[in-house]
Enzyme design. Sequence first.
Site, PDB file in Angstrom:
ATOM      1  CG  ASP A 181     -19.469  20.578  56.369  1.00  0.00           C
ATOM      2  OD1 ASP A 181     -20.104  19.390  55.926  1.00  0.00           O
ATOM      3  OD2 ASP A 181     -20.036  21.323  56.911  1.00  0.00           O
ATOM      4  NE  ARG A 227     -34.457  11.947  52.638  1.00  0.00           N
ATOM      5  CZ  ARG A 227     -34.765  12.115  53.946  1.00  0.00           C
ATOM      6  NH1 ARG A 227     -35.412  11.327  54.480  1.00  0.00           N
ATOM      7  NH2 ARG A 227     -34.277  13.116  54.365  1.00  0.00           N
ATOM      8  CE  LYS A 228     -29.053   5.551  55.616  1.00  0.00           C
ATOM      9  NZ  LYS A 228     -29.100   4.800  56.847  1.00  0.00           N
TER      10      LYS A 228
HETATM   11  C1  LIG Z   1     -21.429  21.064  42.389  1.00  0.00           C
HETATM   12  C2  LIG Z   1     -21.772  22.134  43.320  1.00  0.00           C
HETATM   13  C3  LIG Z   1     -20.471  22.468  43.973  1.00  0.00           C
HETATM   14  C4  LIG Z   1     -20.929  23.518  45.082  1.00  0.00           C
HETATM   15  C5  LIG Z   1     -19.806  23.939  45.885  1.00  0.00           C
HETATM   16  C6  LIG Z   1     -20.131  24.523  47.334  1.00  0.00           C
HETATM   17  C7  LIG Z   1     -20.216  23.200  48.405  1.00  0.00           C
HETATM   18  C8  LIG Z   1     -20.539  23.875  49.807  1.00  0.00           C
HETATM   19  C9  LIG Z   1     -20.852  22.600  50.470  1.00  0.00           C
HETATM   20  C10 LIG Z   1     -21.052  23.152  51.851  1.00  0.00           C
HETATM   21  C11 LIG Z   1     -21.435  21.896  52.800  1.00  0.00           C
HETATM   22  C12 LIG Z   1     -22.063  22.596  54.045  1.00  0.00           C
HETATM   23  C13 LIG Z   1     -23.389  21.707  54.682  1.00  0.00           C
HETATM   24  C14 LIG Z   1     -23.763  22.034  55.954  1.00  0.00           C
HETATM   25  O1  LIG Z   1     -23.024  22.745  56.670  1.00  0.00           O
HETATM   26  S1  LIG Z   1     -25.467  21.617  56.265  1.00  0.00           S
HETATM   27  C15 LIG Z   1     -25.280  22.516  58.113  1.00  0.00           C
HETATM   28  C16 LIG Z   1     -24.902  21.378  59.048  1.00  0.00           C
HETATM   29  N1  LIG Z   1     -26.014  20.308  59.113  1.00  0.00           N
HETATM   30  C17 LIG Z   1     -27.194  20.483  59.770  1.00  0.00           C
HETATM   31  O2  LIG Z   1     -27.671  21.462  60.251  1.00  0.00           O
HETATM   32  C18 LIG Z   1     -28.124  19.298  59.712  1.00  0.00           C
HETATM   33  C19 LIG Z   1     -29.115  19.280  60.834  1.00  0.00           C
HETATM   34  N2  LIG Z   1     -29.805  18.092  60.734  1.00  0.00           N
HETATM   35  C20 LIG Z   1     -31.071  17.811  59.943  1.00  0.00           C
HETATM   36  O3  LIG Z   1     -31.544  18.735  59.443  1.00  0.00           O
HETATM   37  C21 LIG Z   1     -31.723  16.494  59.927  1.00  0.00           C
HETATM   38  O4  LIG Z   1     -31.090  15.948  60.863  1.00  0.00           O
HETATM   39  C22 LIG Z   1     -31.309  15.878  58.661  1.00  0.00           C
HETATM   40  C23 LIG Z   1     -31.561  16.635  57.538  1.00  0.00           C
HETATM   41  C24 LIG Z   1     -29.586  15.541  58.631  1.00  0.00           C
HETATM   42  C25 LIG Z   1     -31.882  14.494  58.629  1.00  0.00           C
HETATM   43  O5  LIG Z   1     -33.168  14.733  58.701  1.00  0.00           O
HETATM   44  P1  LIG Z   1     -34.317  14.022  57.819  1.00  0.00           P
HETATM   45  O6  LIG Z   1     -35.628  14.062  58.709  1.00  0.00           O
HETATM   46  O7  LIG Z   1     -34.222  14.550  56.390  1.00  0.00           O
HETATM   47  O8  LIG Z   1     -33.902  12.758  57.863  1.00  0.00           O
HETATM   48  P2  LIG Z   1     -34.670  11.221  58.589  1.00  0.00           P
HETATM   49  O9  LIG Z   1     -34.399  11.346  60.126  1.00  0.00           O
HETATM   50  O10 LIG Z   1     -35.823  10.843  57.915  1.00  0.00           O
HETATM   51  O11 LIG Z   1     -33.300  10.313  58.399  1.00  0.00           O
HETATM   52  C26 LIG Z   1     -33.197   9.683  56.836  1.00  0.00           C
HETATM   53  C27 LIG Z   1     -32.099   8.462  57.299  1.00  0.00           C
HETATM   54  O12 LIG Z   1     -30.693   9.133  57.619  1.00  0.00           O
HETATM   55  C28 LIG Z   1     -30.178   8.593  58.914  1.00  0.00           C
HETATM   56  N3  LIG Z   1     -29.886   9.685  59.667  1.00  0.00           N
HETATM   57  C29 LIG Z   1     -30.170  11.177  59.693  1.00  0.00           C
HETATM   58  N4  LIG Z   1     -29.504  11.851  60.651  1.00  0.00           N
HETATM   59  C30 LIG Z   1     -28.404  10.905  60.752  1.00  0.00           C
HETATM   60  C31 LIG Z   1     -26.996  11.109  61.758  1.00  0.00           C
HETATM   61  N5  LIG Z   1     -26.903  12.186  62.391  1.00  0.00           N
HETATM   62  N6  LIG Z   1     -26.496   9.847  61.902  1.00  0.00           N
HETATM   63  C32 LIG Z   1     -26.801   8.671  61.150  1.00  0.00           C
HETATM   64  N7  LIG Z   1     -27.898   8.582  60.363  1.00  0.00           N
HETATM   65  C33 LIG Z   1     -28.608   9.574  60.078  1.00  0.00           C
HETATM   66  C34 LIG Z   1     -31.517   8.123  59.427  1.00  0.00           C
HETATM   67  O13 LIG Z   1     -31.132   7.176  60.411  1.00  0.00           O
HETATM   68  C35 LIG Z   1     -32.471   7.595  58.258  1.00  0.00           C
HETATM   69  O14 LIG Z   1     -31.654   6.330  58.040  1.00  0.00           O
HETATM   70  P3  LIG Z   1     -32.737   5.023  57.473  1.00  0.00           P
HETATM   71  O15 LIG Z   1     -33.586   4.904  58.506  1.00  0.00           O
HETATM   72  O16 LIG Z   1     -33.370   5.772  56.299  1.00  0.00           O
HETATM   73  O17 LIG Z   1     -31.793   4.099  56.961  1.00  0.00           O
END
Ligand SMILES: CCCCCCCCCCCCCC(=O)SCCNC(=O)CCNC(=O)[C@H](O)C(C)(C)COP(=O)(O)OP(=O)(O)OC[C@H]1O[C@@H](n2cnc3c(N)ncnc32)[C@H](O)[C@@H]1OP(=O)(O)O
Length: 265
Positions: A181, A227-228
Amino acid sequence: MIQIPNVPDGDNIPQLCHQTLVVPTAVLVPAPHGATAAPHGIAMTIGGVPPPRPHCCVSPQALCSVSPQDLAVPNAGWSVAMREQFQHLLRRTADGSWRRIPSYRRGLDYLPEVVQMVVGPVTGPGPRHFLRNLDAEGAGFEYAIFLHSSGHHAQCLCQLGPYLEGHHGFAHGGAIATLIDTTVGACALAVAKTSVMTAKLNISYLVPMPVGAVVVADSRMERHEGRKIFLSCRVHDTKGDTLYAEATALFIQVENTKPPPAARP
Ligand SMILES: CCCCCCCCCCCCCC(=O)SCCNC(=O)CCNC(=O)[C@H](O)C(C)(C)COP(=O)(O)OP(=O)(O)OC[C@H]1O[C@@H](n2cnc3c(N)ncnc32)[C@H](O)[C@@H]1OP(=O)(O)O
């Protein structure tokens, strides 16, 4: 929600400022699958007597961090194999094609300007990162993430410590999921350049991963639709001989409208 930090050059590795952490040496038991014991007497016990808890597993000092410390650099808990692979990956940063991503215990402490931009005024020290939740070097996740200049490819060099054990001698599947992740998350962040959240994570666990093994999680952006962001990830040993797990993920770019986290007392 996660946010993009300002990333310095990969070759700018600071000197380590060791904290006052003591990890007592434990009985070292031969590890399965050639897992290696860490140098310098750090407990990397695979079986038998578990190592005693470090003196400050969650210390009050750590909860009120004092100074920024980039943790994505070698420490005494890194095995020889981990160090060698790190040097190898670091050499690739010399020509700018890759960069090393620094990593801190608390993003909010060290990147206040970014957090301010993303979530509003900073009112507290912010959450302690899950992967940096143990102070003891070598006990949990030891890792460094490297990003390709394309922004579509991330590699995470990782050594999963003895506190991440699931089945006897092997890394817990949840720990492997966390590694994946984080790696796909870093890749998604680089693609999105804004906050992203994991919407879907599909993992195939192929081979048990010994605790202490040094692995590389290799993630690529497969496609970006609105956004995906669709990504893939493969977790293998450093030689690429053993494929431990492979995964696909969907990240969604989200609005930066979350309220700031509450301050700690
Ligand atoms: C360079 C920097 C480096 C840094 C390093 C550090 C890195 C650290 C990294 C750490 C990483 C750790 C990260 C973590 O641990 S993040 C923590 C774990 N994740 C969560 O808690 C997420 C919980 N869910 C939500 O908040 C919402 O449901 C989200 C934000 C995901 C979407 O809610 P939102 O209201 O915004 O979106 P929408 O409903 O308008 O949908 C938009 C589009 O998306 C599609 N869709 C949505 N959900 C799904 C699904 N499950 N399967 C398939 N498709 C899905 C949907 O059909 C639609 O498609 P379309 O109709 O437009 O085609």
